[in-house]
Motif scaffolding. Structure first.
Motif, mmCIF file in Angstrom:
data_model
loop_
_atom_site.group_PDB
_atom_site.id
_atom_site.type_symbol
_atom_site.label_atom_id
_atom_site.label_comp_id
_atom_site.label_asym_id
_atom_site.label_seq_id
_atom_site.Cartn_x
_atom_site.Cartn_y
_atom_site.Cartn_z
ATOM 1 N N THR A 61 0.829 -1.213 0.000
ATOM 2 C CA THR A 61 0.000 0.000 0.000
ATOM 3 C C THR A 61 0.859 1.258 0.000
ATOM 4 O O THR A 61 0.505 2.259 -0.637
ATOM 5 N N ARG A 62 1.981 1.215 0.690
ATOM 6 C CA ARG A 62 2.868 2.381 0.675
ATOM 7 C C ARG A 62 3.466 2.603 -0.703
ATOM 8 O O ARG A 62 3.611 3.743 -1.159
ATOM 9 N N MET A 63 3.803 1.520 -1.397
ATOM 10 C CA MET A 63 4.341 1.654 -2.752
ATOM 11 C C MET A 63 3.283 2.237 -3.687
ATOM 12 O O MET A 63 3.556 3.156 -4.472
ATOM 13 N N LEU A 64 2.051 1.727 -3.600
ATOM 14 C CA LEU A 64 0.971 2.229 -4.457
ATOM 15 C C LEU A 64 0.685 3.704 -4.185
ATOM 16 O O LEU A 64 0.491 4.498 -5.117
ATOM 17 N N CYS A 65 0.664 4.075 -2.913
ATOM 18 C CA CYS A 65 0.395 5.473 -2.569
ATOM 19 C C CYS A 65 1.549 6.380 -2.962
ATOM 20 O O CYS A 65 1.334 7.552 -3.306
ATOM 21 N N ALA A 66 2.778 5.859 -2.933
ATOM 22 C CA ALA A 66 3.919 6.660 -3.375
ATOM 23 C C ALA A 66 3.814 6.956 -4.872
ATOM 24 O O ALA A 66 4.096 8.078 -5.321
ATOM 25 N N ILE A 67 3.404 5.961 -5.645
ATOM 26 C CA ILE A 67 3.213 6.176 -7.084
ATOM 27 C C ILE A 67 2.105 7.196 -7.318
ATOM 28 O O ILE A 67 2.242 8.118 -8.133
ATOM 29 N N ALA A 68 0.995 7.023 -6.584
ATOM 30 C CA ALA A 68 -0.118 7.968 -6.720
ATOM 31 C C ALA A 68 0.307 9.376 -6.331
ATOM 32 O O ALA A 68 -0.101 10.361 -6.963
ATOM 33 N N LEU A 69 1.140 9.481 -5.299
ATOM 34 C CA LEU A 69 1.587 10.795 -4.842
ATOM 35 C C LEU A 69 2.399 11.502 -5.917
ATOM 36 O O LEU A 69 2.187 12.695 -6.196
ATOM 37 N N VAL A 70 3.329 10.788 -6.540
ATOM 38 C CA VAL A 70 4.134 11.399 -7.603
ATOM 39 C C VAL A 70 3.236 11.877 -8.737
ATOM 40 O O VAL A 70 3.405 12.993 -9.266
ATOM 41 N N MET A 71 2.264 11.059 -9.111
ATOM 42 C CA MET A 71 1.354 11.433 -10.200
ATOM 43 C C MET A 71 0.531 12.664 -9.828
ATOM 44 O O MET A 71 0.337 13.569 -10.653
ATOM 45 N N ILE A 72 0.042 12.716 -8.597
ATOM 46 C CA ILE A 72 -0.766 13.867 -8.161
ATOM 47 C C ILE A 72 0.065 15.133 -8.130
ATOM 48 O O ILE A 72 -0.389 16.210 -8.552
ATOM 49 N N LEU A 73 1.299 15.036 -7.642
ATOM 50 C CA LEU A 73 2.153 16.222 -7.566
ATOM 51 C C LEU A 73 2.446 16.770 -8.952
ATOM 52 O O LEU A 73 2.386 17.990 -9.174
ATOM 53 N N VAL A 74 2.744 15.889 -9.903
ATOM 54 C CA VAL A 74 3.013 16.341 -11.276
ATOM 55 C C VAL A 74 1.757 16.935 -11.889
ATOM 56 O O VAL A 74 1.795 18.011 -12.514
ATOM 57 N N TRP A 75 0.619 16.262 -11.693
ATOM 58 C CA TRP A 75 -0.646 16.768 -12.238
ATOM 59 C C TRP A 75 -0.985 18.131 -11.642
ATOM 60 O O TRP A 75 -1.376 19.053 -12.378
ATOM 61 N N ALA A 76 -0.870 18.261 -10.319
ATOM 62 C CA ALA A 76 -1.225 19.521 -9.657
ATOM 63 C C ALA A 76 -0.319 20.654 -10.123
ATOM 64 O O ALA A 76 -0.786 21.789 -10.345
ATOM 65 N N TRP A 77 0.970 20.368 -10.291
ATOM 66 C CA TRP A 77 1.897 21.413 -10.716
ATOM 67 C C TRP A 77 1.520 21.936 -12.105
ATOM 68 O O TRP A 77 1.554 23.149 -12.351
ATOM 69 N N ALA A 112 -0.829 19.978 -3.137
ATOM 70 C CA ALA A 112 0.418 19.226 -2.969
ATOM 71 C C ALA A 112 0.669 18.893 -1.502
ATOM 72 O O ALA A 112 1.023 17.744 -1.164
ATOM 73 N N LEU A 113 0.504 19.862 -0.622
ATOM 74 C CA LEU A 113 0.746 19.618 0.800
ATOM 75 C C LEU A 113 -0.260 18.618 1.368
ATOM 76 O O LEU A 113 0.093 17.762 2.194
ATOM 77 N N THR A 114 -1.519 18.706 0.929
ATOM 78 C CA THR A 114 -2.530 17.761 1.401
ATOM 79 C C THR A 114 -2.228 16.357 0.911
ATOM 80 O O THR A 114 -2.350 15.376 1.660
ATOM 81 N N ALA A 115 -1.825 16.237 -0.345
ATOM 82 C CA ALA A 115 -1.500 14.921 -0.903
ATOM 83 C C ALA A 115 -0.335 14.281 -0.163
ATOM 84 O O ALA A 115 -0.368 13.086 0.155
ATOM 85 N N VAL A 116 0.691 15.069 0.127
ATOM 86 C CA VAL A 116 1.840 14.525 0.858
ATOM 87 C C VAL A 116 1.435 14.082 2.260
ATOM 88 O O VAL A 116 1.857 13.030 2.751
ATOM 89 N N THR A 117 0.597 14.877 2.914
ATOM 90 C CA THR A 117 0.156 14.533 4.262
ATOM 91 C C THR A 117 -0.616 13.216 4.280
ATOM 92 O O THR A 117 -0.410 12.373 5.153
ATOM 93 N N LEU A 118 -1.489 13.028 3.303
ATOM 94 C CA LEU A 118 -2.350 11.846 3.294
ATOM 95 C C LEU A 118 -1.665 10.598 2.730
ATOM 96 O O LEU A 118 -1.929 9.489 3.191
ATOM 97 N N LEU A 119 -0.803 10.773 1.733
ATOM 98 C CA LEU A 119 -0.265 9.624 1.005
ATOM 99 C C LEU A 119 1.130 9.211 1.430
ATOM 100 O O LEU A 119 1.633 8.178 0.984
ATOM 101 N N SER A 120 1.778 9.985 2.279
ATOM 102 C CA SER A 120 3.106 9.597 2.764
ATOM 103 C C SER A 120 3.009 8.335 3.620
ATOM 104 O O SER A 120 1.929 8.008 4.130
ATOM 105 N N PRO A 121 4.109 7.639 3.794
ATOM 106 C CA PRO A 121 4.074 6.409 4.606
ATOM 107 C C PRO A 121 3.559 6.638 6.021
ATOM 108 O O PRO A 121 2.973 5.739 6.617
ATOM 109 N N ALA A 122 3.770 7.829 6.551
ATOM 110 C CA ALA A 122 3.348 8.096 7.926
ATOM 111 C C ALA A 122 2.855 9.524 8.031
ATOM 112 O O ALA A 122 3.258 10.408 7.273
#
Length: 528
Positions: A394-410, A427-437
């Motif tokens: 799940t952390r790997m999947l969310c890390a992939i999703a996070l990169v995609m969201i950050l690029v899309w948002a930018w 971007a800050l919300t995505a990192v907060t929710l999708l980071s490993p912790a």
């Protein structure tokens, strides 16, 4: 629905229109303190005092505390004394939350100004400056990490365990072998503080608080300015992002470097919006040199700079340069400033970029506040798989999703100033929710920027409920209360009450209603 009006009830008013500022006319001196909102502000100050006293026995106390023994208060840390301390601390927390909501209700109605809130801030903050760290033991890790650099170790290569002593004794066991995930400015501050205080935990913690305090001042200055640029209500933004108990209790009471990091980030964003691009990017870069999170704002500020260059050319009657050239100029100069700030502070600290690999240390934190952990727990409910193996996936999947969201948002939020700043929130919300912790105080990152936008009372109610729940879900000693059903239920109840209280004077309908007169009594009244 509110209770019937009574002589001592607060006035019921409709909220001010979204995006409008609170009244700025002259008022009699001390008028605010005599108002219901002023009374609430005093209640919040008393809450801060109670929290400070309760922290001595039930906060994230030192494992051996000779100071309390010397002043004959060591009994607060054990048995009934600790229970009393815990009750006092929780009462203080609830008082501050209640006061914050009452002040928010008056602010939403247009009765409180930014200047009023500036007077509340030091009253709620000052008592917390002398409290024992609360809801986290990170302050002790900061001291131990600073001592590593002071004593010639590379904190990006080794953990505090290699440097035994009083500072190590108070570090949370999970972090003793973990390398530092913070930037060079954090290390320089820690090394300077421990050089001054040696291994004195009390003065070291106090100096860390004072060092972080300019971040609170920067937030109090920048958040209203940002709100004016984004069309929000400056007073509501200041109330939501700065006076929020989640921010004050965790970042000031808990001694977290987020306070300085967020302050520098918000101030830098404001400077860039005002056209002082180099200075603004330097401040944000300085924040990133404390904690990498602030760096998320930098790519979006490139768009703001490009917009300013384009608009200035049009205002001067010139044809704007091609977007590629504008981007090259803004991104290139921004990168030079970032490299100068980060490289210069790294040279001063004598460290490299090992903090990048140390960021993975947060994976040791497992709680429900991050989406990967939520998903992993949910999977273990319906499968025989163990949490550890599922969490890796799940952390790997969310890390992939996070990169995609950050690029899309930018790319998505690039056309206007407002777009770019909203992109930072995403971007800050995505990192907060999708980071490993995630930890409760991480939510102060997006909140500081999001508060600048106009919000309906309903959205504000949701944010009040979330802030209250996050504030209550951890224990004062830093342990997690999310796996205790009773604790979670009480936190949810308090959150709902707080949210309703923002728009309703008596959400639980506890005020006594006037008793209807009996027929006999009415007859006597008639004869009279």
């Amino acid at each position: 629905m509110s209770s019937p009006a009574s002589p001592d009830a607060e006035p019921q008013t409709s909220p001010a229109p979204e995006g409008t500022a609170a009244p700025t006319g002259e008022r009699p001196k001390h008028a605010f303190l005599r108002s219901p909102a002023g009374h609430a502000a005093l209640l919040g100050a008393w809450g801060a005092v109670l929290m400070t006293f309760g922290s001595f026995g039930s906060g994230s106390v030192r494992r051996i505390d000779p100071l309390l023994e010397d002043i004959y208060l060591s009994w607060l840390r054990f048995g009934h004394g600790q229970l009393l301390s815990r009750i006092i601390l929780w009462v203080g927390v609830l008082l501050m939350i209640a006061a914050w909501v009452r002040v928010g209700r008056a602010t939403l109605a247009g009765h409180v100004t930014v200047r009023d809130l500036w007077t509340v801030l030091p009253a709620w903050t000052a008592p917390l400056l002398v409290a024992t760290p609360m809801f986290s033991r990170d302050a002790y890790s900061y001291l131990a990490q600073g001592a590593l650099l002071r004593d010639g170790f590379d904190p990006y290569e080794v953990g505090p365990v290699v440097n035994p002593g009083v500072l190590l004794d108070n570090v949370s066991n999970v972090w003793t072998t973990t390398t530092t995930p913070y930037g060079p400015v954090h290390l320089l501050l820690g090394a300077g503080i421990t050089s001054i205080t040696d291994d004195n935990v009390v003065t070291g913690t106090w100096l860390w608080r004072l060092t972080m305090l300019p971040g609170l001042a920067l937030m109090a200055w920048a958040v209203p300015k940002l709100a004016r640029r984004m069309g929000g209500n400056p007073a509501i933004a200041l109330w939501l992002a700065v006076l929020n108990p989640l921010v004050l209790i965790h970042l000031v009471g808990g001694v977290h470097n987020e306070l300085l990091m967020v302050g520098l980030m918000i101030a830098g964003i404001v400077l860039v919006l005002e056209g002082r691009h180099l200075g603004g990017i330097a401040l944000v870069s300085l924040g990133a040199a404390i904690k990498a999170t602030a760096g998320l704002a930098l790519p979006f500020l490139v768009w703001v700079w490009m917009i300013h260059e384009r608009d200035r050319a049009r205002a001067e009657g010139r044809e704007p340069a091609a977007p590629v050239r504008l981007f090259a100029k803004a991104a290139g100069l921004g990168l030079v400033v970032f490299a100068a700030v980060f490289g210069g502070t790294s040279l001063l600290a004598g460290v490299g970029i090992g903090w990048l690999t140390a960021l993975s240390g947060s994976s040791k934190i497992i709680n429900w506040l991050s989406l990967p952990t939520m998903m992993a727990h949910a999977v273990t409910w319906v499968t025989p798989w163990r949490l550890g193996s599922v969490l890796d996936i799940t952390r790997m999947l969310c890390a992939i999703a996070l990169v995609m969201i950050l690029v899309w948002a930018w790319w998505r939020f690039r056309r206007t100033e407002r777009d770019a700043i909203f992109g930072i929130v995403v971007a800050l919300t995505a990192v907060t929710l999708l980071s490993p912790a995630a930890l409760p105080w991480y939510y102060s990152w997006p909140l500081a920027v999001a508060a600048a936008f106009a919000m309906s009372p309903r959205v504000l109610m949701v944010l009040v409920a979330l802030s209250t729940w996050l504030m209550l879900i951890f224990n004062p000693d830093g342990s997690i209360g999310m796996y205790n059903i009773a604790h979670v239920a009480l936190a949810v109840f308090a959150s709902i009450v707080a949210a309703r209280s923002l728009v309703t004077y008596d959400p639980l309908r506890l005020r006594l209603r006037p008793r209807p007169a009996s027929p006999a009594g009415a007859a006597r009244d008639d004869r009279a």
